[in-house]
Design a protein around this motif. Sequence first.
Motif, mmCIF file in Angstrom:
data_model
loop_
_atom_site.group_PDB
_atom_site.id
_atom_site.type_symbol
_atom_site.label_atom_id
_atom_site.label_comp_id
_atom_site.label_asym_id
_atom_site.label_seq_id
_atom_site.Cartn_x
_atom_site.Cartn_y
_atom_site.Cartn_z
ATOM 1 N N SER A 270 0.838 -1.199 0.000
ATOM 2 C CA SER A 270 0.000 0.000 0.000
ATOM 3 C C SER A 270 0.873 1.249 0.000
ATOM 4 O O SER A 270 2.056 1.214 0.368
ATOM 5 C CB SER A 270 -0.914 0.007 1.225
ATOM 6 O OG SER A 270 -0.154 0.105 2.416
ATOM 7 N N ASP A 271 0.296 2.371 -0.403
ATOM 8 C CA ASP A 271 1.073 3.606 -0.510
ATOM 9 C C ASP A 271 1.699 3.989 0.821
ATOM 10 O O ASP A 271 2.889 4.350 0.880
ATOM 11 C CB ASP A 271 0.176 4.742 -1.010
ATOM 12 C CG ASP A 271 -0.255 4.538 -2.448
ATOM 13 O OD1 ASP A 271 0.403 3.735 -3.142
ATOM 14 O OD2 ASP A 271 -1.247 5.176 -2.874
ATOM 15 N N ARG A 272 0.922 3.918 1.895
ATOM 16 C CA ARG A 272 1.453 4.319 3.197
ATOM 17 C C ARG A 272 2.567 3.383 3.649
ATOM 18 O O ARG A 272 3.614 3.840 4.127
ATOM 19 C CB ARG A 272 0.324 4.338 4.229
ATOM 20 C CG ARG A 272 0.823 4.597 5.644
ATOM 21 C CD ARG A 272 -0.312 4.795 6.634
ATOM 22 N NE ARG A 272 0.187 4.862 7.991
ATOM 23 C CZ ARG A 272 0.818 5.919 8.527
ATOM 24 N NH1 ARG A 272 1.030 6.991 7.781
ATOM 25 N NH2 ARG A 272 1.232 5.892 9.775
ATOM 26 N N GLN A 273 2.359 2.078 3.501
ATOM 27 C CA GLN A 273 3.371 1.123 3.928
ATOM 28 C C GLN A 273 4.638 1.252 3.091
ATOM 29 O O GLN A 273 5.759 1.167 3.617
ATOM 30 C CB GLN A 273 2.821 -0.303 3.843
ATOM 31 C CG GLN A 273 1.809 -0.648 4.926
ATOM 32 C CD GLN A 273 2.403 -0.551 6.322
ATOM 33 O OE1 GLN A 273 3.474 -1.067 6.587
ATOM 34 N NE2 GLN A 273 1.690 0.130 7.204
ATOM 35 N N LEU A 274 4.491 1.449 1.796
ATOM 36 C CA LEU A 274 5.670 1.634 0.953
ATOM 37 C C LEU A 274 6.455 2.870 1.373
ATOM 38 O O LEU A 274 7.694 2.864 1.390
ATOM 39 C CB LEU A 274 5.258 1.745 -0.515
ATOM 40 C CG LEU A 274 4.945 0.435 -1.228
ATOM 41 C CD1 LEU A 274 4.421 0.710 -2.637
ATOM 42 C CD2 LEU A 274 6.188 -0.454 -1.302
ATOM 43 N N HIS A 275 5.725 3.930 1.713
ATOM 44 C CA HIS A 275 6.404 5.145 2.175
ATOM 45 C C HIS A 275 7.194 4.857 3.454
ATOM 46 O O HIS A 275 8.355 5.281 3.585
ATOM 47 C CB HIS A 275 5.371 6.239 2.426
ATOM 48 C CG HIS A 275 5.946 7.482 3.054
ATOM 49 N ND1 HIS A 275 6.675 8.401 2.342
ATOM 50 C CD2 HIS A 275 5.910 7.929 4.344
ATOM 51 C CE1 HIS A 275 7.067 9.376 3.154
ATOM 52 N NE2 HIS A 275 6.623 9.118 4.374
ATOM 53 N N LEU A 276 6.591 4.140 4.395
ATOM 54 C CA LEU A 276 7.275 3.815 5.647
ATOM 55 C C LEU A 276 8.449 2.870 5.412
ATOM 56 O O LEU A 276 9.509 3.012 6.047
ATOM 57 C CB LEU A 276 6.280 3.187 6.631
ATOM 58 C CG LEU A 276 5.149 4.094 7.116
ATOM 59 C CD1 LEU A 276 4.142 3.305 7.948
ATOM 60 C CD2 LEU A 276 5.709 5.270 7.920
ATOM 61 N N GLU A 277 8.272 1.914 4.510
ATOM 62 C CA GLU A 277 9.353 0.968 4.221
ATOM 63 C C GLU A 277 10.547 1.662 3.571
ATOM 64 O O GLU A 277 11.706 1.370 3.904
ATOM 65 C CB GLU A 277 8.816 -0.149 3.333
ATOM 66 C CG GLU A 277 7.851 -1.086 4.063
ATOM 67 C CD GLU A 277 6.917 -1.821 3.111
ATOM 68 O OE1 GLU A 277 6.045 -2.577 3.598
ATOM 69 O OE2 GLU A 277 7.044 -1.627 1.887
ATOM 70 N N VAL A 278 10.266 2.569 2.645
ATOM 71 C CA VAL A 278 11.350 3.319 2.020
ATOM 72 C C VAL A 278 12.069 4.174 3.055
ATOM 73 O O VAL A 278 13.304 4.291 3.051
ATOM 74 C CB VAL A 278 10.813 4.194 0.870
ATOM 75 C CG1 VAL A 278 11.884 5.163 0.366
ATOM 76 C CG2 VAL A 278 10.333 3.314 -0.276
ATOM 77 N N HIS A 279 11.295 4.768 3.968
ATOM 78 C CA HIS A 279 11.898 5.580 5.024
ATOM 79 C C HIS A 279 12.802 4.717 5.913
ATOM 80 O O HIS A 279 13.922 5.136 6.268
ATOM 81 C CB HIS A 279 10.792 6.223 5.864
ATOM 82 C CG HIS A 279 11.298 7.145 6.932
ATOM 83 N ND1 HIS A 279 12.088 8.235 6.663
ATOM 84 C CD2 HIS A 279 11.149 7.121 8.285
ATOM 85 C CE1 HIS A 279 12.393 8.865 7.790
ATOM 86 N NE2 HIS A 279 11.838 8.194 8.789
ATOM 87 N N ASP A 280 12.341 3.521 6.264
ATOM 88 C CA ASP A 280 13.168 2.611 7.063
ATOM 89 C C ASP A 280 14.437 2.224 6.304
ATOM 90 O O ASP A 280 15.529 2.163 6.881
ATOM 91 C CB ASP A 280 12.380 1.346 7.416
ATOM 92 C CG ASP A 280 11.269 1.612 8.416
ATOM 93 O OD1 ASP A 280 11.261 2.706 9.010
ATOM 94 O OD2 ASP A 280 10.412 0.721 8.591
ATOM 95 N N ARG A 372 9.948 -5.090 8.805
ATOM 96 C CA ARG A 372 8.789 -4.292 9.216
ATOM 97 C C ARG A 372 7.540 -5.157 9.340
ATOM 98 O O ARG A 372 6.727 -4.963 10.252
ATOM 99 C CB ARG A 372 8.564 -3.156 8.213
ATOM 100 C CG ARG A 372 7.479 -2.190 8.675
ATOM 101 C CD ARG A 372 7.369 -0.959 7.808
ATOM 102 N NE ARG A 372 6.437 -0.023 8.411
ATOM 103 C CZ ARG A 372 6.754 0.878 9.328
ATOM 104 N NH1 ARG A 372 8.003 0.983 9.709
ATOM 105 N NH2 ARG A 372 5.850 1.674 9.834
#
Length: 562
Positions: A270-280, A372
């Motif tokens: 999902s967009d939100r999870q991908l954003h968090l994963e990229v940040h990690d 994650r």
Amino acid sequence: MQHLISSAGRKRLLVVAALALVVLPGAMLAVGSFLGIYVRPTSDDWCGAWKTRDMGVFGITRDYYETQNGRVANAFLTGIVYSHGLLGQQVLPLILVLTLTAGLVLTLVTLGRRLGWRAPLPVVLAVVLVVEMLLFFAGTRPYQALLWAPGTISHTLPGIVAVWSGLLAVWAGRRGGRPARWGSLGYALVTGAVVGTLSEPFTVVSGVFLGAAAVVLLVPSMRRRVGSWYPFTWCAAWCVGLVVGFTVLYTSPGARWRREQTPSAASPLSDRQLHLEVHDWIRVWHSIGGTWSYLGALAVGLLLGLSVTGRPRPQNGTAAAAGAAADAPDESGPGAPRHPFGDLSRRWTWTLLALPVPLLGISSFGVVVGLRMGYGGRGWTYGRAWTNFLFPMLLLLVVYGVLIGRQAARRLTADSTAGWRLPALFAVGLASAATGIAAAVHLVPVVDHMTSSTVVRAQAWDRQNALIHRETENGATVVTYHPLVVPQLAEPFIVRSYAKDWAAACVAHYYDVTRIQKPPAPHSLAARQTVPQHKPRPKPKARPGQKPHHQQKQAAGGTGGH
């Protein structure tokens, strides 16, 4: 004659620099291996030890498959390590260091013969020892990378298995006939399946790299250059094995139970999870990029590239001409080392040079996504899982260093009459050795702190262990346990609810008591008192095929994590 003297002088200087570079990393690795005798159980050790003792090797393997996480190969090796008390986890660091050293040395020698390269053994050894030093001590979790058995089984051992598997594949392809090659393909399939149930992170990393290699080998020009289907088939067999092994793991009852304990609120895509994963993922590489010691791998690769000489090939002519070829400059002539990319086009050469970098990024991102999914927002901090892609990163830095060194040697020895070229070459070699030594010096405090803390903990653990055994021999079924914490690893009483404290439950099983309790005075083990309880130990209730809730744990990444 002046050129020959210069060439010999260059080789001697590089060998001396390599010998100086070998000393400190070798000493640090020797200390790390010796520290194994001071390793004592903590975190997942408690669970692995009592399950192996009570269930046996095959029993703990079944338990992992049915109620834990599905990592059957991981469980089998865990059972072997803990099947002789403390001995297995104490000798494991030495075994890891020796097998990795031998595997990397043989890999460099084998590749050198394949390319027609010859490097002094001290330089080869310096490269290997520096890479190992950085792998074990430069990361954020040095204890877990070398001394903690659950972490090394899951994240250090798979890389060593891959090194030896690659060696066997090369030997079978070059020296064996059809039976040897078929045997090697079968071995790749089986080993891939084992890795798939041993470590999810290394499954991702090896799958990305070997999958990409298989795709490249399918390109007609590359296939014609290789001249055989064997390399492609070997890579494909490994990848098929990974899929089979991971399928066994993912569909196991234990893995299903584990996913139920931490249900994901959203899809990892999902967009939100991908954003968090990229940040990690960015934070992981920011941490790695801030560790300048890793430049030591590039430096020793550069030193190796400067020291390479050609292996003379038979030529027509007099014996004198053959002798001259043997001592000729190693950058041209019949004794020249072959270029690793041979007669490939410039486009293909640059493609193959650049390809490992995005592959490293993709594989590390896959590891971060898994962390994650398994451990939530703090999953990226599980530095022991980074070992799975730090190892290929270090090897890649060495390769780039070698190529830069070869290019520097070729340019700086092209004209032997230029007086500045040889001193410049010496300066580059000394700077490379100095960088490697500086990286080792920078890590000395890490090894020193790990040594002192491990020895002190072992002494405290031995005193407490003897005291608890005396209490249980006198009939106590509830004993006091003082947590002896290793940083970033779990010990009893990490949670308020005892029913959810898996570490406390495993310690209680380890000592065969009903439960453990906190010390009345945490600052003083000597002041603690234990009240013997003589009631029979109740059997925990559990549904068929699953252990009681208070024994269930989310592995804290100790037996492999993601």
